[in-house]
Write an enzyme that holds these catalytic residues in place. Structure first.
Site, PDB file in Angstrom:
ATOM      1  CD  GLU A  45      -4.544  -1.143   4.490  1.00  0.00           C
ATOM      2  OE1 GLU A  45      -5.321  -1.915   4.080  1.00  0.00           O
ATOM      3  OE2 GLU A  45      -3.987  -1.026   5.343  1.00  0.00           O
ATOM      4  CE1 TYR A  84      -3.244  -8.576  11.848  1.00  0.00           C
ATOM      5  CE2 TYR A  84      -4.778  -7.055  10.984  1.00  0.00           C
ATOM      6  CZ  TYR A  84      -4.081  -8.338  11.043  1.00  0.00           C
ATOM      7  OH  TYR A  84      -4.389  -9.424   9.992  1.00  0.00           O
ATOM      8  CG  PHE A  85       1.943  -2.695  16.539  1.00  0.00           C
ATOM      9  CD1 PHE A  85       1.135  -3.144  17.523  1.00  0.00           C
ATOM     10  CD2 PHE A  85       3.206  -2.315  17.018  1.00  0.00           C
ATOM     11  CE1 PHE A  85       1.490  -3.716  18.972  1.00  0.00           C
ATOM     12  CE2 PHE A  85       3.731  -2.810  18.213  1.00  0.00           C
ATOM     13  CZ  PHE A  85       2.964  -3.452  18.932  1.00  0.00           C
ATOM     14  CG  ASP A  86      -3.013  -1.991  10.760  1.00  0.00           C
ATOM     15  OD1 ASP A  86      -2.484  -3.046  11.143  1.00  0.00           O
ATOM     16  OD2 ASP A  86      -4.158  -1.633  10.384  1.00  0.00           O
ATOM     17  CG  ASP A 140      -5.613 -12.109   3.374  1.00  0.00           C
ATOM     18  OD1 ASP A 140      -4.638 -12.549   2.695  1.00  0.00           O
ATOM     19  OD2 ASP A 140      -5.625 -10.814   3.958  1.00  0.00           O
ATOM     20  CD  GLU A 141      -9.289  -9.068   4.054  1.00  0.00           C
ATOM     21  OE1 GLU A 141      -9.693  -8.490   4.871  1.00  0.00           O
ATOM     22  OE2 GLU A 141      -8.306  -8.585   3.256  1.00  0.00           O
ATOM     23  CD1 TRP A 152      -2.582  -5.111   8.742  1.00  0.00           C
ATOM     24  CD2 TRP A 152      -1.906  -5.620   6.583  1.00  0.00           C
ATOM     25  NE1 TRP A 152      -2.727  -6.501   8.690  1.00  0.00           N
ATOM     26  CE2 TRP A 152      -2.289  -6.779   7.281  1.00  0.00           C
ATOM     27  CE3 TRP A 152      -1.612  -5.641   5.468  1.00  0.00           C
ATOM     28  CZ2 TRP A 152      -2.013  -8.175   6.825  1.00  0.00           C
ATOM     29  CZ3 TRP A 152      -1.392  -6.986   4.766  1.00  0.00           C
ATOM     30  CH2 TRP A 152      -1.693  -7.960   5.706  1.00  0.00           C
ATOM     31  CG  HIS A 185      -5.489  -9.257  -0.745  1.00  0.00           C
ATOM     32  ND1 HIS A 185      -5.960  -7.789  -0.717  1.00  0.00           N
ATOM     33  CD2 HIS A 185      -5.943  -9.871   0.283  1.00  0.00           C
ATOM     34  CE1 HIS A 185      -6.867  -7.881   0.370  1.00  0.00           C
ATOM     35  NE2 HIS A 185      -6.785  -8.984   0.933  1.00  0.00           N
ATOM     36  NE  ARG A 194      -3.318  -2.945   1.077  1.00  0.00           N
ATOM     37  CZ  ARG A 194      -3.361  -3.927   1.593  1.00  0.00           C
ATOM     38  NH1 ARG A 194      -2.290  -4.817   2.050  1.00  0.00           N
ATOM     39  NH2 ARG A 194      -4.743  -4.567   1.434  1.00  0.00           N
ATOM     40  CG  ASP A 229      -2.364  -6.660  -0.549  1.00  0.00           C
ATOM     41  OD1 ASP A 229      -3.541  -6.659  -1.121  1.00  0.00           O
ATOM     42  OD2 ASP A 229      -2.316  -6.999   0.467  1.00  0.00           O
TER      43      ASP A 229
END
Length: 716
Positions: free
Chosen positions: A429, A392-394, A304-305, A427, A241, A151, A180
C-alpha cells in the site's frame, strides 16, 4: 622469483586476522593463516555435481578468477558430495593452495556460494578468500520474504535485483503475492480480461496504473530464482481480496454487479460466490494454467479477511450451505478452503493460507501462515498444522525498529514444534519499486541471521551490517539509516505571521524535498514558509530522484482562517496535527485519514465554533467529511449549522444531510454546505456533526461506535 616477489609482499601485507562481515554468521568458523588467491582458479566437481556447480563457476568467471590458461599455477577448488552433512548444509575448507566445498545436496552449493561471496576480499593486488574452515547449516527450512505486487507493481528486472539480494543472505523462499483487490498480476490465457481489465486501475488523478506478468515472464522469474537457490511460492487470493477478478468477470460474485478495480486500500465486501459451480470451474481453470508454472511443492490461496455478508444475503450460497449441512458462513469458508485444498492436492501441491483459514476448521495437512500473533500459532499447533511465522516489513522503521527485528523469535512459547520458519512480508500500500529498499534494508540482515542460526543475532550484527548497507546503497537501494518514517510533512497555520509553516521529517539526512506552488518551485530540507493559497506539492528526493509520489497540500484562505476556534470535545490525539486550530487552518485533508489534516472523533457529536473576531457578512459555510466503512469511519448523519452575533443566542441556518449509503465501498469525501437565503452579517458560526451511530450490520465492525472525520470548517 623476481616475478613472484610483488605477490609475496602483497600477501604479507594483508591483515590475515581481520574477520569478514559474514551475515548470517556460520555455526562454526575457524580462521586459519594465509589466503587463497582468486586467480587462475580451476573447479573440479564430483560426478553428479557438475550441473549444480554452475553457479559457483559463474561466480568465479564474473570476478575474473576462473583459469583461462594452463601454463600458470592453478588454484583448484573441489566440489565434493558429503551425504552425512545436514540438509542445505555445507563445509568450506580453504587453504593457501586449494579450497574444498562439501555439500549433501544442491541447496548446499547455493549456501556455500553465498558465504564465499562474502568472504571474497579485494585488495590492490587482486582478490582472495581468507583461509578458514567453516561448517554451517540452517536452523529453519523456510527462510522467506513476501512481496505484494498487487497494490503496486514491480517489473521483472526489479524482481531479479531483489532476488539477488535475497540469495546473498540465504533467503530461500520468495512468496509472490500475485492477486488482490487492487490488481490481478498474472496472465491466465483462458480468462484474458483478468489482465486486460483486472490488472489496471484508474487513479484519482486520472492516471491508468497497473501491469502484469505474462506466463513467459513468470517462468523467467521462477528460473532466475531457482538459479540462486530460491523457491518461488505463488499466492492467488481465494475466496476474498478478489475485486480485481470481479471487475473482470462480474458473474463470479454474488451480486453479479460491475465493479471497478479499487484505487483505495482496505477490505471489500464483494468476494467470490463460492456457492455456485461457475466459480469453481473458474478456479480449476486458473489452477490448471498456473500450477505448472511453479515447481514449488506449495501454493498459497490467501484466505484472509473474507467478509461474509455477501454470502449471507446470497440465495445460491445459502442453498450450498444447506446442501452441505454447514452451520454458518464461517463453515462455508472452511468448506471452500478444503475443496481448494483437494484441487491442489490432486496437482501435487500443499495448500498454504493465512491464519483465518483456521476459522471453521481446516485440514491438518494445510500450512498456516500466522500473522495475527501467538494465539493463532497455538491454534495451528493444536490442530496439527505446520506454520510459517511473520514479521511485517511494510511497517515503518519508526514502529518496527531494528531492535525489534533483532528480537524477533519465530518460536511458539519457546518451541520450534511445527514451525517451518518465517517470512517478512512487504505489503505494498505504501511501498513501490522506488522505496521498497527502505522497508527491507537494513532489517533484512538481522532477520536473515535469526532464521539461519535459530538464535538471536550476534551482538556485533550492526557492525557487520555496515559494509552490506554500503554495498546495497551503491547498488541503488534506498535504505533506512535510522528508525524513522521515510518522509512526513507537518503543516501548521501561524496566526501571528498569517502564513503556513511546513516542516518535514526525513528518514535520511540526505533526502531533500522538491516543492511546487502557485508560480513558484524549488528544493528545501527542513522547513518552508507559505503565504499563498493554492495547491502545494512536496516530493522527497534521494540522489535527485523521487522516492514516493508527491504529497499535495491544498490551502484555502477563508474567513475562518483568522478566527478563534473552539472544539468540544477535542478530537482524538492520534489524528490531526493541530487540535486547537485544525478545523479552521486553511488546510484540506487528502484521501488518507492519517495525513494529519483530518480530525477524528469516536462516538460523540463534535461541535466546532468559530469566533470571526467581528461581525462579517457570510454567504456560505461548509465542512468536508470522510467515509471509509472498512475502518469504521462514517459520514455524519447531518451537520447542523448555526449563527450568532453574540455567541449566546443562536439561530439554525441549515441542517445539511446526505444520501450516501452506509455500506462498504470506495473512500468518499463529502462536503456538507449551507448557504443563507441572503448574505448574513454575524460574528459567530457553529457546526454540530451528528454521529451516524453504530456501524451498520453490513460492516466488519457491526454494532461498534463509528468515527466522524472532518478536515475544515470553511466560512466565506
Amino acid at each position: 622469483m623476481p616475478r613472484l616477489l610483488p605477490l609475496i609482499l602483497w600477501l604479507l601485507s594483508l591483515d590475515l586476522h581481520a574477520q569478514p562481515a559474514l551475515i548470517p554468521w556460520p555455526r562454526s568458523v575457524e580462521w586459519l593463516d594465509g589466503t587463497f588467491l582468486l586467480k587462475n582458479v580451476s573447479l573440479h566437481a564430483d560426478p553428479g555435481l557438475e550441473e549444480v556447480a554452475t553457479p559457483l563457476l559463474d561466480y568465479l568467471s564474473a570476478i575474473g578468477a576462473k583459469a583461462t590458461a594452463t601454463n600458470e599455477l592453478l588454484h583448484p577448488v573441489y566440489l565434493r558430495r558429503d551425504p552425512l552433512l545436514p540438509k542445505e548444509g555445507y563445509v568450506l575448507d580453504i587453504a593457501p593452495t586449494r579450497a574444498e566445498v562439501r555439500v549433501s545436496e544442491a541447496a548446499g552449493v547455493f549456501n556455500a556460494l553465498a558465504t564465499l561471496r562474502q568472504l571474497t576480499t579485494t585488495a590492490e593486488g587482486g582478490s582472495y578468500w581468507p583461509c578458514a574452515r567453516i561448517a554451517d547449516h540452517p536452523a529453519y527450512a523456510w527462510r522467506g520474504t513476501m512481496l505484494d505486487v498487487s497494490r503496486h507493481f514491480y517489473p521483472v528486472d526489479f524482481l531479479e535485483r531483489y532476488l539477488d539480494e535475497l540469495a546473498r543472505l540465504k533467503i530461500n523462499i520468495f512468496h509472490w503475492h500475485l492477486t488482490d483487490d487492487q490488481g490481478w498480476r498474472i496472465e491466465v490465457k483462458k480468462y484474458p480480461r483478468l489482465t486486460e481489465e483486472g490488472a489496471w486501475r484508474t487513479e484519482a488523478d486520472g492516471r491508468r496504473y497497473g501491469g502484469f506478468y505474462t506466463q513467459e515472464e513468470v517462468k523467467r522469474v521462477v528460473r532466475y530464482a531457482a538459479e540462486r537457490g530460491i523457491t518461488v511460492v505463488p499466492e492467488v487470493e481465494f475466496p476474498g481480496h478478489c475485486r480485481a477478478a470481479l471487475a473482470s468477470y462480474p458473474q463470479l460474485g454474488c451480486r453479479k454487479d460491475t465493479l471497478p478495480v479499487p484505487t483505495t486500500w482496505g477490505i471489500f465486501q464483494d468476494v467470490y460466490c463460492i456457492g455456485q459451480e461457475a466459480t469453481w470451474t473458474f478456479m480449476q481453470d486458473v489452477l490448471d494454467e498456473l500450477v505448472p508454472l511453479f515447481p514449488s511443492a506449495y501454493f498459497h490461496i490467501g484466505g484472509d479477511e473474507v467478509p461474509k455478508d455477501r454470502w449471507h444475503a446470497c440465495p445460491v450460497c445459502q442453498r450450498r450451505m444447506h446442501a452441505e449441512g454447514l452451520a454458518d458462513e464461517h463453515a462455508l469458508q472452511a468448506w471452500a478452503v478444503k475443496r481448494a485444498q483437494h484441487m491442489l492436492k490432486a496437482k501435487g501441491k500443499t495448500l498454504i493460507g493465512w491464519d483465518e483459514i483456521l476459522e471453521g476448521g481446516v485440514d491438518s495437512a494445510a500450512v498456516i501462515e500466522v500473522w495475527r500473533g501467538d494465539d493463532q500459532a497455538r491454534k495451528a499447533r493444536a490442530n496439527g498444522n505446520r506454520m510459517i511465522r511473520t514479521i511485517y516489513f511494510d511497517a515503518s522503521p519508526a514502529s518496527l525498529t531494528l531492535e525489534r527485528v533483532e528480537q524477533f523469535d519465530p518460536r511458539v512459547d519457546g518451541s520450534d514444534q511445527l514451525v517451518l520458519g518465517a517470512e517478512c512480508p512487504v505489503w505494498s500500500e505504501g511501498r513501490d519499486p522506488r522505496n521498497l529498499g527502505y522497508s527491507v534494508f537494513p532489517r533484512l540482515f538481522p532477520y536473515a541471521e535469526r532464521l539461519w542460526t535459530g538464535e538471536a543475532p550476534r551482538a556485533d550484527i550492526r557492525e557487520r551490517m555496515r559494509p552490506h548497507v554500503a554495498r546495497v546503497e551503491s547498488d541503488g537501494w534506498l535504505t533506512a539509516t535510522q528508525d524513522a518514517d521515510l518522509f512526513a510533512a507537518n503543516i501548521r497555520y501561524e496566526p501571528a505571521r498569517n502564513e503556513w509553516l511546513v516542516t518535514t521529517q526525513r528518514g535520511r539526512p540526505d533526502i531533500t524535498v522538491a516543492f511546487t506552488g502557485p508560480d513558484t518551485s524549488g528544493v528545501f530540507t527542513d522547513s518552508l514558509r507559505v503565504r499563498e493559497a493554492g495547491t502545494w506539492s512536496l516530493t522527497p528526493l534521494w540522489k535527485g530522484q523521487p522516492v514516493q509520489d508527491a504529497l499535495n497540500i491544498p490551502i484555502v484562505r477563508h474567513l475562518g482562517v483568522e478566527a478563534t476556534q473552539t472544539v468540544i470535545p477535542l478530537p482524538d490525539p492520534k489524528y490531526g496535527f493541530d487540535p486547537a486550530k485544525g478545523m479552521s487552518d486553511g488546510l484540506l485533508g487528502s484521501e488518507s485519514f492519517r495525513d494529519g489534516q483530518w480530525q477524528g472523533w469516536w462516538g460523540p457529536d463534535p461541535v466546532i465554533t468559530l469566533d470571526l473576531g467581528k461581525e462579517q457578512v457570510i454567504t456560505e459555510m461548509s465542512i468536508r467529511c470522510l467515509q471509509d466503512v472498512a475502518v469504521w469511519i462514517l459520514l455524519p448523519r447531518e451537520v447542523i449549522y448555526e449563527t450568532s452575533t453574540d455567541g449566546k443566542h443562536w439561530s439554525t441556518l441549515e441542517r445539511a444531510t446526505h444520501a450516501v449509503p452506509m455500506e462498504p465501498g470506495p473512500r468518499i469525501i463529502h462536503t456538507f454546505s449551507a448557504r443563507p437565503a441572503t448574505p448574513t452579517k454575524v460574528r459567530y458560526v457553529r457546526a454540530t456533526l451528528v454521529n451516524a451511530g453504530p456501524m451498520p450490520a453490513s460492516s466488519l465492525g457491526a454494532g461498534n461506535p463509528s468515527w466522524v472525520f472532518a478536515d475544515e470548517f470553511v466560512v466565506r
